[in-house]
Write an enzyme that holds these catalytic residues in place. Structure first.
Site, PDB file in Angstrom:
ATOM      1  N   CYS A 160      82.933  16.679 -65.953  1.00 42.96           N
ATOM      2  CA  CYS A 160      81.939  16.867 -67.029  1.00 42.96           C
ATOM      3  C   CYS A 160      80.936  17.959 -66.696  1.00 42.96           C
ATOM      4  O   CYS A 160      79.865  18.043 -67.320  1.00 42.96           O
ATOM      5  CB  CYS A 160      81.231  15.558 -67.338  1.00 42.96           C
ATOM      6  SG  CYS A 160      82.349  14.213 -67.794  1.00 42.96           S
TER       7      CYS A 160
ATOM      8  N   ARG B 165      87.783  18.888 -78.625  1.00 39.62           N
ATOM      9  CA  ARG B 165      86.673  17.943 -78.447  1.00 39.62           C
ATOM     10  C   ARG B 165      85.484  18.631 -77.795  1.00 39.62           C
ATOM     11  O   ARG B 165      85.585  19.723 -77.240  1.00 39.62           O
ATOM     12  CB  ARG B 165      87.119  16.761 -77.573  1.00 39.62           C
ATOM     13  CG  ARG B 165      87.434  17.155 -76.136  1.00 39.62           C
ATOM     14  CD  ARG B 165      87.460  15.963 -75.213  1.00 39.62           C
ATOM     15  NE  ARG B 165      87.914  16.307 -73.866  1.00 39.62           N
ATOM     16  CZ  ARG B 165      87.152  16.847 -72.928  1.00 39.62           C
ATOM     17  NH1 ARG B 165      85.899  17.146 -73.201  1.00 39.62           N
ATOM     18  NH2 ARG B 165      87.635  17.123 -71.730  1.00 39.62           N
TER      19      ARG B 165
ATOM     20  N   GLY C  80      87.554  10.465 -78.128  1.00 34.87           N
ATOM     21  CA  GLY C  80      86.857   9.204 -77.882  1.00 34.87           C
ATOM     22  C   GLY C  80      86.317   9.058 -76.486  1.00 34.87           C
ATOM     23  O   GLY C  80      85.642   9.951 -75.981  1.00 34.87           O
TER      24      GLY C  80
END
Length: 313
Positions: free
Chosen positions: A232, A133, A214
């Site tokens: 993040c 991802r 997702g």
């Protein structure tokens, strides 16, 4: 200016009979006022498809279950493989939606930097997976609802920026319509924010226009595990949860000695889950078909893990 919620709003969330609180910065929306739509023009293009036939979507609802990350990841890739085979035969007629919780785990995107880990990979406190991802490192664990849409964007919009904004919009609408929490986007960053707290992280992979992975929404998550990473890769902002925001703005005299205004985690998860499903269907214009948990998928209830953790095993 302070914005206040009416008692009926918080009654859905708290075990107490009445609550009235306030949050600075207009982070909670006054329920006596009109709810903001929070719609961006890019998302409206999807909602405009209301006159078209809704696309079918297989729905695996495991929001009360803890699924090992490796199993869910492998399962997603297996679904994507089968979907590609169906596309080749022109028989791809449905999308897939999976909702679950994970055992504690850290995941990294394909280009994530290990500099954002506050531990050595050789001595990690919990399992760590590097995936395909996008995005940097994040944490998954009990109390966090994870949504894995496996969507053929050919039937929605072949635009990755639109897809990311649409996923954000799902969460923004949930927070607004269900909790009267005013959330927003931050220019240049992906995810959903309330002030400087990030409540939802998003990371996707798209292959032949089939999107998977997702979003993860912190509902009643224990946020301490985020302290082991730079979530993040963002240094100057915090991570938050729905439960945390609600608890912060119940006054001490309302909590009382018996702590009767504590929020029930299971109730909060159920309420959030229901709203997420509703808003997802509205944004992506899909019709859900409930499917049973596939044989071979290992799972357990979050309270079982909590019990084991308390025992120190």
């Amino acid at each position: 200016m302070l914005a206040t919620t009416q008692n009926t709003t918080i009654n859905m969330i708290l075990l107490a009979s009445t609550v009235s609180g306030s949050i600075p910065g207009n982070q909670l929306i006054n329920s006596s006022k009109q709810r903001p739509s929070s719609r961006s023009c890019v998302v409206n293009s999807a909602v405009a498809m209301t006159n078209e036939v809704k696309r079918s979507c297989e729905f695996y609802d495991m929001h009360k279950e803890l699924i090992p990350y490796a199993e869910a990841w492998s399962w997603q890739k297996d679904i994507v493989k089968k979907r590609k085979e169906l596309i080749e035969r022109e028989k791809d007629c449905s999308d897939t939606l999976i909702i679950l919780q994970h055992h504690p785990v850290y995941t990294l995107g394909t280009r994530s930097s290990e500099a954002y880990l506050n531990f050595s990979m050789k001595n990690a406190p919990i399992n760590v997976y590097r995936t395909e991802r996008g995005g940097e490192v994040t944490y998954h664990g009990p109390g966090q609802l994870v949504i894995y849409p496996i969507i053929n964007l050919r039937y929605h919009k072949m635009d990755l920026h639109w897809y990311l904004r649409a996923l954000e919009e799902v969460v923004i609408r949930v927070l607004s319509s269900t909790f009267f929490i005013k959330a927003s986007r931050i220019e240049g960053l992906t995810g959903v924010w309330v002030g400087d707290q990030k409540l939802a992280a998003i990371g996707i992979k798209v292959s032949q226009w089939i999107a998977y992975h997702g979003l993860a929404l912190n509902v009643a998550t224990d946020l301490t595990a985020f302290g082991q990473i730079v979530p993040c890769g963002i240094q100057d902002r915090q991570v938050g949860s729905i439960k945390g925001l609600l608890q912060e703005h119940v006054s001490p005299n309302q909590r009382g000695a018996e702590n009767k205004y504590d929020i029930d985690d299971n109730q909060l998860i159920d309420i959030t889950h229901k709203s997420l499903v509703q808003e997802f269907c509205k944004i992506f214009q899909v019709h859900l078909r409930h499917k049973p948990i596939p044989a071979g998928i290992a799972w357990e209830r979050p309270e079982v893990l909590h019990s084991i953790t308390e025992k120190g095993d």
